[in-house]
Design a protein around this motif. Structure first.
Motif, mmCIF file in Angstrom:
data_model
loop_
_atom_site.group_PDB
_atom_site.id
_atom_site.type_symbol
_atom_site.label_atom_id
_atom_site.label_comp_id
_atom_site.label_asym_id
_atom_site.label_seq_id
_atom_site.Cartn_x
_atom_site.Cartn_y
_atom_site.Cartn_z
ATOM 1 N N UNK A 132 11.972 -0.383 0.019
ATOM 2 C CA UNK A 132 12.080 -1.217 -1.175
ATOM 3 C C UNK A 132 12.072 -2.701 -0.843
ATOM 4 N N UNK A 133 11.595 -3.474 -1.801
ATOM 5 C CA UNK A 133 11.721 -4.929 -1.717
ATOM 6 C C UNK A 133 13.017 -5.335 -2.422
ATOM 7 N N UNK A 134 13.341 -6.610 -2.370
ATOM 8 C CA UNK A 134 14.523 -7.130 -3.072
ATOM 9 C C UNK A 134 14.388 -6.929 -4.584
ATOM 10 N N UNK A 135 13.148 -6.873 -5.086
ATOM 11 C CA UNK A 135 12.897 -6.650 -6.513
ATOM 12 C C UNK A 135 12.893 -5.167 -6.873
ATOM 13 N N UNK A 136 13.224 -4.302 -5.893
ATOM 14 C CA UNK A 136 13.242 -2.845 -6.038
ATOM 15 C C UNK A 136 11.868 -2.232 -6.221
ATOM 16 N N UNK A 137 10.807 -2.981 -5.900
ATOM 17 C CA UNK A 137 9.478 -2.377 -5.865
ATOM 18 C C UNK A 137 9.466 -1.367 -4.727
ATOM 19 N N UNK A 138 8.894 -0.212 -4.990
ATOM 20 C CA UNK A 138 8.957 0.931 -4.084
ATOM 21 C C UNK A 138 7.618 1.136 -3.376
ATOM 22 N N UNK A 139 7.670 1.270 -2.059
ATOM 23 C CA UNK A 139 6.509 1.617 -1.235
ATOM 24 C C UNK A 139 6.829 2.947 -0.575
ATOM 25 N N UNK A 140 5.856 3.836 -0.484
ATOM 26 C CA UNK A 140 6.102 5.144 0.109
ATOM 27 C C UNK A 140 4.781 5.773 0.538
ATOM 28 N N UNK A 141 4.888 6.856 1.289
ATOM 29 C CA UNK A 141 3.722 7.607 1.730
ATOM 30 C C UNK A 141 3.547 8.823 0.839
ATOM 31 N N UNK A 142 2.293 9.096 0.469
ATOM 32 C CA UNK A 142 1.991 10.307 -0.287
ATOM 33 C C UNK A 142 0.788 10.990 0.357
ATOM 34 N N UNK A 143 0.854 12.302 0.394
ATOM 35 C CA UNK A 143 -0.242 13.132 0.858
ATOM 36 C C UNK A 143 -0.950 13.621 -0.400
ATOM 37 N N UNK A 144 -2.026 12.934 -0.812
ATOM 38 C CA UNK A 144 -2.687 13.240 -2.083
ATOM 39 C C UNK A 144 -4.201 13.247 -1.936
ATOM 40 N N UNK A 145 -4.853 14.130 -2.666
ATOM 41 C CA UNK A 145 -6.318 14.199 -2.666
ATOM 42 C C UNK A 145 -6.931 12.903 -3.189
ATOM 43 N N UNK A 146 -6.184 12.164 -4.014
ATOM 44 C CA UNK A 146 -6.692 10.906 -4.580
ATOM 45 C C UNK A 146 -6.650 9.758 -3.574
ATOM 46 N N UNK A 147 -6.033 9.978 -2.415
ATOM 47 C CA UNK A 147 -5.935 8.935 -1.404
ATOM 48 C C UNK A 147 -7.200 8.822 -0.568
ATOM 49 N N UNK A 148 -7.148 7.957 0.423
ATOM 50 C CA UNK A 148 -8.286 7.753 1.310
ATOM 51 C C UNK A 148 -8.269 8.695 2.499
ATOM 52 N N UNK A 149 -7.060 9.138 2.891
ATOM 53 C CA UNK A 149 -6.914 10.005 4.055
ATOM 54 C C UNK A 149 -5.833 11.034 3.818
ATOM 55 N N UNK A 150 -5.315 11.600 4.892
ATOM 56 C CA UNK A 150 -4.274 12.627 4.799
ATOM 57 C C UNK A 150 -2.990 12.052 4.209
ATOM 58 N N UNK A 151 -2.478 10.990 4.797
ATOM 59 C CA UNK A 151 -1.287 10.299 4.303
ATOM 60 C C UNK A 151 -1.680 8.849 4.040
ATOM 61 N N UNK A 152 -1.301 8.338 2.881
ATOM 62 C CA UNK A 152 -1.599 6.959 2.521
ATOM 63 C C UNK A 152 -0.352 6.297 1.951
ATOM 64 N N UNK A 153 -0.346 4.974 1.948
ATOM 65 C CA UNK A 153 0.787 4.211 1.435
ATOM 66 C C UNK A 153 0.489 3.766 0.007
ATOM 67 N N UNK A 154 1.462 4.020 -0.863
ATOM 68 C CA UNK A 154 1.384 3.694 -2.284
ATOM 69 C C UNK A 154 2.493 2.717 -2.647
ATOM 70 N N UNK A 155 2.344 2.122 -3.805
ATOM 71 C CA UNK A 155 3.293 1.132 -4.313
ATOM 72 C C UNK A 155 3.589 1.452 -5.775
ATOM 73 N N UNK A 156 4.873 1.355 -6.167
ATOM 74 C CA UNK A 156 5.275 1.477 -7.568
ATOM 75 C C UNK A 156 6.074 0.233 -7.960
ATOM 76 N N UNK A 157 5.614 -0.457 -8.991
ATOM 77 C CA UNK A 157 6.307 -1.648 -9.489
ATOM 78 C C UNK A 157 7.548 -1.223 -10.286
ATOM 79 N N UNK A 158 8.662 -1.924 -10.072
ATOM 80 C CA UNK A 158 9.910 -1.715 -10.807
ATOM 81 C C UNK A 158 10.007 -2.790 -11.877
ATOM 82 N N UNK A 159 10.139 -2.392 -13.145
ATOM 83 C CA UNK A 159 10.214 -3.377 -14.231
ATOM 84 C C UNK A 159 11.647 -3.672 -14.660
#
Length: 184
Positions: A92-119
């Protein structure tokens, strides 16, 4: 085999204590929010207490009012963050924005890094980070700096790598992530 999260008391080394919410499921990759009131982790616990079989790995958190109060029961980060895929390595960032790894067919490879904005109330849908970060390979174990000015992570078997897993760094400039470089 299951993984668990333990704590060592402040001030001096003590015997590790299993955190109160840990049970027969795996709890791993903890990251505590900057205010110390939320502890994020990945777990294969079922999304519902009436189910007894393991689920896929999701991002969960526990909360507390302050460092002297007990942690809550685990709370799933919700369907905007979690999917039918495995989610791991929350940071997490200080703003609570979340970064994590997901294993998804929509990604570029096997495991990719995603971001979710916290409002301030909830997380937005995950956004796949650009090809400055992700590739057709494996990207995981991310750490985002407090102010989201840099991102450290592991790339597995990269062409410019020195071994099976290498640390890479990308800087955020004018709202965009720079191409990651090996930290050799």
């Amino acid at each position: 085999e299951i993984s668990q999260i333990v704590c060592v008391k402040n001030g001096k080394w003590s015997s590790p204590e299993l955190l109160s919410f840990c049970d027969a499921y795996s709890y791993m990759e903890p990251f505590i929010s900057y205010d110390g009131k939320r502890l994020y982790f990945a777990s294969d616990r079922p999304k519902n207490d009436s189910i007894k079989s393991k689920g896929d790995f999701d991002i969960w958190f526990v909360e507390r009012k302050n460092s002297h109060t007990a942690w809550s029961k685990p709370i799933n980060a919700g369907s905007k963050v979690n999917s039918v895929n495995n989610e791991f390595y929350p940071t997490l960032s200080i703003k609570n924005n979340l970064y994590f790894t997901m294993d998804a067919a929509s990604g570029l490879g096997k495991d990719d890094i995603y971001y979710c904005h916290w409002d301030g109330k909830e997380y937005a849908e995950p956004v796949l980070l650009s090809t400055s970060i992700n590739s057709e390979g494996y990207e995981f174990n991310a750490f985002v700096s407090k102010e989201e000015t840099f991102l450290l992570y592991t790339k597995y078997n990269a062409k410019d790598g020195l071994g099976s897993g290498d640390l890479y760094i990308s800087y955020r400039k004018e709202g965009e992530w720079t191409p990651a470089t090996n930290m050799r």
